[in-house]
Design an enzyme around this catalytic site. Structure first.
Site, mmCIF file in Angstrom:
data_model
loop_
_atom_site.group_PDB
_atom_site.id
_atom_site.type_symbol
_atom_site.label_atom_id
_atom_site.label_comp_id
_atom_site.label_asym_id
_atom_site.label_seq_id
_atom_site.Cartn_x
_atom_site.Cartn_y
_atom_site.Cartn_z
ATOM 1 N N GLY A 66 0.107 14.328 12.037
ATOM 2 C CA GLY A 66 -0.677 15.272 12.819
ATOM 3 C C GLY A 66 -1.735 15.889 11.931
ATOM 4 O O GLY A 66 -2.236 15.250 11.008
ATOM 5 N N CYS A 67 -2.052 17.127 12.190
ATOM 6 C CA CYS A 67 -3.082 17.823 11.416
ATOM 7 C C CYS A 67 -2.719 17.828 9.932
ATOM 8 O O CYS A 67 -1.635 18.271 9.555
ATOM 9 C CB CYS A 67 -3.224 19.260 11.923
ATOM 10 S SG CYS A 67 -4.386 20.244 10.966
ATOM 11 N N PHE A 68 -3.626 17.328 9.098
ATOM 12 C CA PHE A 68 -3.297 17.240 7.673
ATOM 13 C C PHE A 68 -3.156 18.597 7.021
ATOM 14 O O PHE A 68 -2.525 18.717 5.977
ATOM 15 C CB PHE A 68 -4.239 16.331 6.896
ATOM 16 C CG PHE A 68 -5.723 16.520 7.088
ATOM 17 C CD1 PHE A 68 -6.309 17.759 7.241
ATOM 18 C CD2 PHE A 68 -6.540 15.413 7.089
ATOM 19 C CE1 PHE A 68 -7.675 17.898 7.390
ATOM 20 C CE2 PHE A 68 -7.918 15.531 7.239
ATOM 21 C CZ PHE A 68 -8.485 16.785 7.387
ATOM 22 N N TRP A 69 -3.715 19.640 7.610
ATOM 23 C CA TRP A 69 -3.548 20.976 7.034
ATOM 24 C C TRP A 69 -2.076 21.334 6.898
ATOM 25 O O TRP A 69 -1.674 21.976 5.934
ATOM 26 C CB TRP A 69 -4.217 22.035 7.901
ATOM 27 C CG TRP A 69 -5.699 21.998 7.968
ATOM 28 C CD1 TRP A 69 -6.568 21.278 7.191
ATOM 29 C CD2 TRP A 69 -6.515 22.748 8.875
ATOM 30 N NE1 TRP A 69 -7.857 21.525 7.568
ATOM 31 C CE2 TRP A 69 -7.863 22.423 8.601
ATOM 32 C CE3 TRP A 69 -6.235 23.650 9.890
ATOM 33 C CZ2 TRP A 69 -8.918 22.992 9.301
ATOM 34 C CZ3 TRP A 69 -7.287 24.205 10.582
ATOM 35 C CH2 TRP A 69 -8.620 23.879 10.294
#
Length: 179
Positions: free
Chosen positions: A14-17
């Site tokens: 998902g979101c790499f953050w």
């Protein structure tokens, strides 16, 4: 792939953050880069990937010392960060760029990833099929600098985004309670 006996592991979750911090806090982790892998254009920008039209995944690529932190330990840390049953993204992030995948760099990593995925399937932890792909690693295109170590650079925005994503509630309900 190996530099100073270090190895690389690449995961889409998902979101790499949200995928940097869980690995960043471990011994033997040398570096983590946020970027894109698996798409149809070279050197994509964040905005291009975010459109969902490039075929890239958002990924984190981890450089690690396997004598201090094994690939199997990385896998055991990766799985509880994701919903491996969602084919259309992760949590509030929807689209092909947010799919889950394990990108292997060696045949040994491929085998270990397949064993770990099979263990999740056999655990019957989830009633839906496990859809996380296991894919040969390709070129990593680094995300822009503002996306690197986002949780450190923008802690308030990171915490706010993570809270509204539903990721932590899913992890608590599906991974922490079911050992």
């Amino acid at each position: 792939m190996i530099e100073n006996n270090y190895e690389k592991a690449t995961f889409a979750g998902g979101c790499f953050w949200c995928m940097v911090q869980p690995f960043d806090e471990q011994p033997g982790i040398i570096d983590i880069k946020s970027g894109f892998m698996g798409g149809v254009i070279s050197n994509p920008t964040y905005e291009q990937v975010k459109s969902g039209e490039t075929g890239h995944y958002e990924v984190v690529q981890i450089t690690y010392d396997p004598t201090l932190f094994s690939y199997e330990k990385l896998l055991s840390l990766y799985w509880p960060q994701i919903d491996p049953t969602d084919p259309d993204g992760q949590f509030h992030d929807r689209g092909s760029q947010y799919r889950t995948a394990i990108f292997y760099h060696t045949n040994e990593q491929k085998e270990a990833a397949e064993v770990s995925k099979q263990a999740i399937i056999e655990s019957k932890r989830f009633s839906k099929p496990i859809v996380t792909s296991i894919v040969k690693a390709s070129t990593l295109y680094l995300a822009e600098e503002e996306h690197q170590d986002f949780y450190k650079k923008s802690p308030k925005a990171y915490k706010d985004d993570r809270k509204k994503s539903g990721r932590d509630e899913f992890i608590s309900a599906n991974w922490e309670k079911k050992g």
